[in-house]
Design a protein around this motif. Structure first.
Motif, PDB file in Angstrom:
ATOM      1  N   PHE A 195       0.829  -1.198   0.000  1.00  0.00           N
ATOM      2  CA  PHE A 195       0.000   0.000   0.000  1.00  0.00           C
ATOM      3  C   PHE A 195       0.868   1.255   0.000  1.00  0.00           C
ATOM      4  CE2 PHE A 195      -4.054  -1.889   2.171  1.00  0.00           C
ATOM      5  CZ  PHE A 195      -4.288  -2.634   1.022  1.00  0.00           C
ATOM      6  N   THR A 196       1.915   1.239   0.819  1.00  0.00           N
ATOM      7  CA  THR A 196       2.797   2.408   0.935  1.00  0.00           C
ATOM      8  C   THR A 196       3.537   2.684  -0.362  1.00  0.00           C
ATOM      9  OG1 THR A 196       3.096   2.060   3.316  1.00  0.00           O
ATOM     10  CG2 THR A 196       4.781   3.347   2.177  1.00  0.00           C
ATOM     11  N   LEU A 197       4.143   1.651  -0.932  1.00  0.00           N
ATOM     12  CA  LEU A 197       5.004   1.859  -2.090  1.00  0.00           C
ATOM     13  C   LEU A 197       4.208   2.084  -3.368  1.00  0.00           C
ATOM     14  CD1 LEU A 197       7.798  -0.735  -1.294  1.00  0.00           C
ATOM     15  CD2 LEU A 197       7.889   1.757  -1.061  1.00  0.00           C
ATOM     16  N   ARG A 198       3.006   1.563  -3.446  1.00  0.00           N
ATOM     17  CA  ARG A 198       2.226   1.773  -4.668  1.00  0.00           C
ATOM     18  C   ARG A 198       1.757   3.223  -4.801  1.00  0.00           C
ATOM     19  NH1 ARG A 198       0.399  -1.431  -8.313  1.00  0.00           N
ATOM     20  NH2 ARG A 198      -1.526  -0.221  -8.518  1.00  0.00           N
ATOM     21  N   ASN A 199       1.615   3.953  -3.705  1.00  0.00           N
ATOM     22  CA  ASN A 199       1.257   5.350  -3.883  1.00  0.00           C
ATOM     23  C   ASN A 199       2.479   6.205  -4.196  1.00  0.00           C
ATOM     24  OD1 ASN A 199       1.695   7.419  -1.384  1.00  0.00           O
ATOM     25  ND2 ASN A 199       1.467   5.339  -0.592  1.00  0.00           N
ATOM     26  N   LEU A 200       3.670   5.602  -4.111  1.00  0.00           N
ATOM     27  CA  LEU A 200       4.889   6.250  -4.593  1.00  0.00           C
ATOM     28  C   LEU A 200       5.244   5.768  -5.986  1.00  0.00           C
ATOM     29  CD1 LEU A 200       7.457   7.990  -3.924  1.00  0.00           C
ATOM     30  CD2 LEU A 200       8.485   5.868  -3.084  1.00  0.00           C
ATOM     31  N   THR A 201       5.095   4.453  -6.234  1.00  0.00           N
ATOM     32  CA  THR A 201       5.415   3.828  -7.519  1.00  0.00           C
ATOM     33  C   THR A 201       4.225   2.989  -7.957  1.00  0.00           C
ATOM     34  OG1 THR A 201       7.726   3.693  -6.792  1.00  0.00           O
ATOM     35  CG2 THR A 201       7.120   2.405  -8.728  1.00  0.00           C
ATOM     36  N   PRO A 202       3.261   3.584  -8.678  1.00  0.00           N
ATOM     37  CA  PRO A 202       2.019   2.882  -9.011  1.00  0.00           C
ATOM     38  C   PRO A 202       2.204   1.616  -9.833  1.00  0.00           C
ATOM     39  CG  PRO A 202       1.775   5.251  -9.349  1.00  0.00           C
ATOM     40  CD  PRO A 202       3.228   4.997  -9.106  1.00  0.00           C
ATOM     41  N   THR A 203       3.344   1.473 -10.525  1.00  0.00           N
ATOM     42  CA  THR A 203       3.544   0.287 -11.367  1.00  0.00           C
ATOM     43  C   THR A 203       3.973  -0.937 -10.568  1.00  0.00           C
ATOM     44  OG1 THR A 203       5.820   1.000 -11.789  1.00  0.00           O
ATOM     45  CG2 THR A 203       4.132   1.664 -13.392  1.00  0.00           C
ATOM     46  N   LEU A 204       4.289  -0.776  -9.286  1.00  0.00           N
ATOM     47  CA  LEU A 204       4.716  -1.909  -8.471  1.00  0.00           C
ATOM     48  C   LEU A 204       3.586  -2.926  -8.359  1.00  0.00           C
ATOM     49  CD1 LEU A 204       7.081  -2.945  -6.691  1.00  0.00           C
ATOM     50  CD2 LEU A 204       5.883  -1.906  -4.747  1.00  0.00           C
ATOM     51  N   GLU A 205       3.904  -4.200  -8.619  1.00  0.00           N
ATOM     52  CA  GLU A 205       2.863  -5.232  -8.641  1.00  0.00           C
ATOM     53  C   GLU A 205       2.930  -6.209  -7.472  1.00  0.00           C
ATOM     54  OE1 GLU A 205       2.905  -7.167 -12.404  1.00  0.00           O
ATOM     55  OE2 GLU A 205       2.401  -5.355 -13.528  1.00  0.00           O
ATOM     56  N   SER A 206       4.120  -6.398  -6.902  1.00  0.00           N
ATOM     57  CA  SER A 206       4.209  -7.347  -5.794  1.00  0.00           C
ATOM     58  C   SER A 206       5.460  -7.056  -4.971  1.00  0.00           C
ATOM     59  CB  SER A 206       4.256  -8.793  -6.308  1.00  0.00           C
ATOM     60  OG  SER A 206       5.425  -9.025  -7.068  1.00  0.00           O
ATOM     61  N   VAL A 207       5.452  -7.560  -3.734  1.00  0.00           N
ATOM     62  CA  VAL A 207       6.625  -7.453  -2.867  1.00  0.00           C
ATOM     63  C   VAL A 207       6.929  -8.823  -2.286  1.00  0.00           C
ATOM     64  CG1 VAL A 207       6.255  -5.032  -2.251  1.00  0.00           C
ATOM     65  CG2 VAL A 207       5.234  -6.828  -0.856  1.00  0.00           C
ATOM     66  N   GLU A 208       8.207  -9.059  -2.023  1.00  0.00           N
ATOM     67  CA  GLU A 208       8.641 -10.263  -1.316  1.00  0.00           C
ATOM     68  C   GLU A 208       9.477  -9.840  -0.135  1.00  0.00           C
ATOM     69  OE1 GLU A 208      11.867 -13.795  -1.966  1.00  0.00           O
ATOM     70  OE2 GLU A 208      10.324 -13.594  -3.542  1.00  0.00           O
ATOM     71  N   LEU A 209       9.163 -10.385   1.043  1.00  0.00           N
ATOM     72  CA  LEU A 209       9.938 -10.105   2.246  1.00  0.00           C
ATOM     73  C   LEU A 209      10.912 -11.252   2.482  1.00  0.00           C
ATOM     74  CD1 LEU A 209       7.208  -8.739   4.690  1.00  0.00           C
ATOM     75  CD2 LEU A 209       8.441  -7.586   2.856  1.00  0.00           C
ATOM     76  N   GLN A 210      12.139 -10.876   2.757  1.00  0.00           N
ATOM     77  CA  GLN A 210      13.174 -11.871   3.028  1.00  0.00           C
ATOM     78  C   GLN A 210      13.797 -11.619   4.392  1.00  0.00           C
ATOM     79  OE1 GLN A 210      16.103 -11.798  -0.094  1.00  0.00           O
ATOM     80  NE2 GLN A 210      14.780 -12.873  -1.563  1.00  0.00           N
ATOM     81  N   GLY A 211      14.211 -12.698   5.045  1.00  0.00           N
ATOM     82  CA  GLY A 211      14.953 -12.614   6.282  1.00  0.00           C
ATOM     83  C   GLY A 211      16.438 -12.752   6.015  1.00  0.00           C
ATOM     84  N   PRO A 212      17.242 -12.808   7.072  1.00  0.00           N
ATOM     85  CA  PRO A 212      18.692 -12.990   6.904  1.00  0.00           C
ATOM     86  C   PRO A 212      19.012 -14.231   6.084  1.00  0.00           C
ATOM     87  CG  PRO A 212      18.170 -12.398   9.171  1.00  0.00           C
ATOM     88  CD  PRO A 212      16.862 -12.648   8.490  1.00  0.00           C
ATOM     89  N   GLY A 213      20.062 -14.115   5.272  1.00  0.00           N
ATOM     90  CA  GLY A 213      20.480 -15.224   4.435  1.00  0.00           C
ATOM     91  C   GLY A 213      19.606 -15.438   3.218  1.00  0.00           C
ATOM     92  N   GLY A 214      18.739 -14.480   2.917  1.00  0.00           N
ATOM     93  CA  GLY A 214      17.865 -14.607   1.747  1.00  0.00           C
ATOM     94  C   GLY A 214      16.677 -15.506   1.960  1.00  0.00           C
TER      95      GLY A 214
END
Length: 611
Positions: A294-313
């Motif tokens: 929600f946060t990043l799409r109002n900055l970059t409307p073309t963003l379609e998905s996010v992936e969260l990663q922890g340490p070590g990928g």
């Protein structure tokens, strides 16, 4: 602004340039100025190409104190990520303790510079000199990147010293933060909504968490995506913090080796988080990813998905735009089905929002059948229930938008002497609660009714100075916009709603702040985005105008709605696809995107979208 639709990303004037190549502009801090005497302004700047990044020039050898001051102030408005060039104007000790991110002070014009009055006039500087920066304040941005309107005078001292060995002048004492002209602030900074969840409210019908916008300002050309993510992870601003929650565990941050965040060619963003987020469950991780998307799409409307990663990928979770919309509720993603208004017979009628037609039909139920003449209405967010104020303004009636039934007895009654001293237009939040104010000068009150049918509960407003003339609760149920009258002026104020659900205390609206500080008469308003309102008002010495304002009081960059005379009421939706609607001297009119105002119903009044 990036925070809501018409605002866009701020792109405003850049500084006068000494050299430009490959989209990079260098600022030359070489303007000649006296070391004593008159005030001199650091001039505001001509417009630059929006893709140009601006960098400052370091101090020249043997630069005089006035040139050091001018160059330093120019460097504060550059796109240098860590202000490295600005630090070159400081001594080593001053550079270590100076914290430019602590605050930004915005002045109406560039800061004026004069030598300190306590220094002997007419003497050439030897090895020490004090300048005073002055100006008229417009706003401040604090260390949490929260904007607040400000006024009054700005005055701060800057001390320079001449190094005994090198013979170079440098600044050795200065205020924390940065200072700049309004035009430079608008060029350098962009407003973005961070999103958190209402801590005590959910959508009653679905149980979904409700997303709440928290606008902040970031430097628009200095990796804004990474700035915004860091800001989101650090938590909400102080004003909003008491009524929202974040799903990110305390201490969650980007991994230390992350240079910056950039979506890949599939418009997918990977966000590496530290170990604080490593053990979150699937549901919590989905909420975290929803906040990010929600946060990043109002900055970059073309963003379609996010992936969260922890340490070590290690992959924690991923989320697409479609899944985010089902994971949480936020107002700007809710398309209203109908526009509602009162026809010439004071019946409630409606038009499909996607229709270009003008043939409204009565709503199902008693208020569409004309069983009670109305002055104003509000339709619940799910469009199942309607609240109407009777034609004389005395009683508030709540009924279903379904065939059959009756409006029943008034759930709130005002004893004001005239219609203008009685009930305001009611307003619904996504939780399903109904808000209305009684304007009776002898007993002014703000009420909230649980689900619209509960017993009216009086809301305390400890900071209120004046009488409420209009009320519009935000869809999130944790913010409310009020038009407050005092000394013949009507101001637009935003308050935070603290419900006291667990303590048993009455709900309260606290920490009122101005959302349109330059308007002295606000005659109509409506929410028009997650952090934006549309208002009709009068500037001091000006004429009535319609425009968009941000809830934090910042100025929106972008076109105002087309001019319209005689506006008595305004209706907008948080959904940008829905046209603006007004009640004017021509009756009900609407403003489709890219078009002019169009007549809908010459006899209609009181237009509203759900909410």
């Amino acid at each position: 602004m990036g925070a809501d639709r018409e605002g866009g990303v701020r792109r405003r004037p850049g500084r006068a340039v000494a050299y430009a190549a490959c989209g990079v502009v260098l600022l030359a801090g070489c303007a000649s100025m006296p070391d004593s005497g008159d005030l001199r302004d650091v001039e505001s700047t001509p417009r630059q190409d929006t893709g140009v990044r601006v960098f400052a020039m370091p101090p020249a050898d043997d630069a005089q104190p006035g040139e050091i001051m001018q160059g330093f102030l120019e460097a504060l408005t550059s796109d240098d990520p860590q202000y490295d060039t600005a630090r070159k104007y400081l001594t080593a000790d001053a550079a270590r303790v100076w914290q430019p991110e602590q605050s930004a002070t915005v002045l109406a014009n560039g800061p004026s510079i004069v030598t300190d009055d306590h220094q002997p006039a007419g003497r050439e500087p030897t090895d020490s000199l004090t300048f005073v920066l002055t100006g008229n304040k417009v706003a401040t941005v604090d260390g949490q990147q929260a904007y607040a309107p400000a006024d009054g005078s700005y005055r701060n001292k800057v001390h320079l010293t001449k190094d005994a060995k090198s013979g170079q002048w440098r600044i050795d004492s200065l205020p924390q933060g940065v200072v700049m002209a309004k035009s430079d602030f608008q060029r350098n900074y962009t407003s973005v909504n961070k999103y958190y969840f209402a801590s005590t409210t959910t959508v009653r019908a679905t149980g979904q968490p409700i997303a709440v916008a928290d606008p902040v300002f970031v430097r628009g050309k200095v990796d804004p995506m990474t700035q915004v993510v860091r800001s989101l992870l650090s938590g909400p601003t102080s004003w909003l913090g008491p009524v929202v929650r974040s799903s990110f565990p305390t201490g969650t941050a980007l991994q230390k080796d992350v240079p910056g965040l950039t979506p890949d060619d599939q418009n997918r963003l990977t966000v590496p988080l530290n170990s604080k987020a490593a053990r979150v469950g699937a549901a919590k991780c989905t909420e975290m990813a929803t906040q990010l998307l929600f946060t990043l799409r109002n900055l970059t409307p073309t963003l379609e998905s996010v992936e969260l990663q922890g340490p070590g990928g290690h992959r924690l979770c991923d989320l697409t735009e479609e899944r985010a919309e089902s994971a949480a509720w936020h107002a700007s993603a809710q398309r209203p089905e109908y526009l509602y208004f009162l026809d010439g017979k004071h019946r409630l009628v409606r038009l499909p929002t996607g229709s270009a037609g003008t043939s409204a039909v009565p709503v199902p139920g008693p208020l569409g059948e004309g069983q009670r003449e109305l002055q104003s209405v509000a339709v619940s967010r799910d469009e199942h229930t309607v609240a109407g104020v009777g034609a004389d303004g005395r009683g508030l009636y709540v009924t279903s938008l379904a065939t059959g039934g009756s409006p029943g007895d008034a759930v709130v009654t005002s004893h004001g002497a005239t219609a203008t001293d009685r009930l305001t237009t009611p307003s619904w939040d996504a939780r399903g609660d109904l808000w209305v104010a009684d304007r009776d000068p002898r007993h002014p009150k703000l009420y909230v009714l649980d689900q619209g049918f509960g017993k009216p509960v009086e809301v305390t407003i400890p900071d209120l100075a004046g009488r409420i003339q209009d009320v519009r609760v935000a869809a999130d149920g944790v913010r409310v916009a009020l038009v407050v009258e005092k000394d013949d002026k009507q101001s637009l104020l935003l308050g935070r709603i603290e419900r006291g659900d667990r303590s048993g205390a009455r709900p309260a609206v606290v920490e009122l702040r101005s959302s349109a500080p330059d308007l002295e008469q606000v005659t109509a308003m409506s929410w028009a985005g997650d952090s934006r309102l549309v208002v009709v008002g009068l500037e001091q010495g000006g004429v009535h105008q319609m425009r968009y304002v941000q809830v934090d009081g910042s100025t929106l960059d972008g076109p105002a709605p087309a001019a319209l005379s005689g506006v008595k009421a305004i209706a907008a939706s948080e959904d940008e696809r829905v046209p603006l609607v007004a009640y004017s001297e021509d009756g009900i009119v609407r403003l489709p995107s890219g078009a002019q105002w169009q007549k809908v119903d010459k006899d209609g009044t009181a237009p509203v979208y759900p909410g």
